[in-house]
Design an enzyme around this catalytic site. Sequence first.
Site, PDB file in Angstrom:
ATOM      1  N   GLU A   1      -6.204  61.498 -54.310  1.00 37.65           N
ATOM      2  CA  GLU A   1      -4.842  61.935 -54.000  1.00 37.65           C
ATOM      3  C   GLU A   1      -4.334  63.029 -54.937  1.00 37.65           C
ATOM      4  OE1 GLU A   1      -2.925  61.182 -51.564  1.00 37.65           O
ATOM      5  OE2 GLU A   1      -3.727  59.358 -50.666  1.00 37.65           O
TER       6      GLU A   1
ATOM      7  N   GLU B   1     -23.437  47.414 -59.467  1.00 38.01           N
ATOM      8  CA  GLU B   1     -22.641  47.426 -60.693  1.00 38.01           C
ATOM      9  C   GLU B   1     -23.503  47.190 -61.933  1.00 38.01           C
ATOM     10  OE1 GLU B   1     -20.795  43.065 -61.466  1.00 38.01           O
ATOM     11  OE2 GLU B   1     -19.786  44.229 -59.929  1.00 38.01           O
TER      12      GLU B   1
END
Length: 306
Positions: free
Chosen positions: A81, A112
Site C-alpha cells: 500500500e 518458515e
Amino acid sequence: MTTPVTEQLHQEAIGLDARPLTEVANLLAQSQSKAAAAPLASLPSICAGAKEMAQTIRSGGVLHYLAAGSSGLMAAADALELGGTFSIPASQIRIHMAGGLPSGVEMPGDTEDATGTLAHDLADLSPKDTLITVSASGSTPYTVAAARIARDKGATIIGIANNDGTDLLRLSDHSILLATPPELISGSTRMGAGTAQKIALNMLSTLMAVELGHIQDGMMINLRADNDKLRARANGIVCQLTHVSPEQAASALTSAGGNLKCAALLAAGAQTLNQAQALLHETNDHLRPALERVKNKETINLGDTK
C-alpha cells in the site's frame, strides 16, 4: 519449558465447540478487541521505528518487509500500500516472504524454517536500509536468521513479535512486543496476533508518512492519483487546503504534473512550478510551512525562479 503465550489454551476454549454460534462469535469479537489494544504498550518503540523508516526513505535506502505465514501476509499488505497511499517509490520497498508470496489458495507451512535463500535475498542490504520483520512466536527461523544477517550488515532492525523475551526481539534495534492474549483457537495467530500485527504495521508506515510530511490535517497529501477515485480525492484535498474551486484545483494539478503538494502551492499563489518545488525543498518536503510562506508572501527570494 514455558509454553509461549501464542500457543497457550484460551480460558474460554473448553467446550467452545458445544456452545451456540452466537456465543462463539461474541468471544471471537472480544478476543480480537483485546488484541487490538496490544500496540498501545509499545508506542515508544513504534514511534522510534517509524522515524528510522522515514530516515531510510530520505537517505535513498530500502525498506525490507520480511516474515513467514500469516505474519508475512500482514507485512506484505502494508508494504504493497505504500506506493499508492504515500507515493513511496517501488525501488525503495522489498517484500520477503518465506516461500514467496502465494499465487494460489494454499500457503505452504514448512517454508518458515527455510533460511537457505536469505543470504542471497538480502545480499544488497546496507546500513541505509531498514528491515521490518514480523513473527508471532518471535522465534520463527526465517525471521531470526534474517535479523542476524541485517545486524551483520549494519541495517536497522524493527522486530515485531507477540511473545516476550524472544530471539527476534533481542536482535532488534526497535523491538515491538505485542502482548496479545492466547488465541481462542490455540495457535491460530492469524487471529488476535495478526490483528495486533496489522495495527502495528499500519502505525509504523503511517507515522513514517507523518515524519516525511506526507500527511496533513488527516489527508494523504502525497498520494499517487492513478485512478478516477484518487484523482477526485486529490482535487478535493487541494480545494480543502487552499479554498480554491474544483476547476482551479484541477488546473493546478495539471500544471504540477499530478504532484499534489506542488499543486496546492500553485493554487495558493506560488508563481511557478519551480518555485513550488524550491519551497518544498526548503521545508524538507513538508507542505504546511511551505503553504504558510506562500500565504504570507514570503517567497520574494524565489520570485524570479523560472
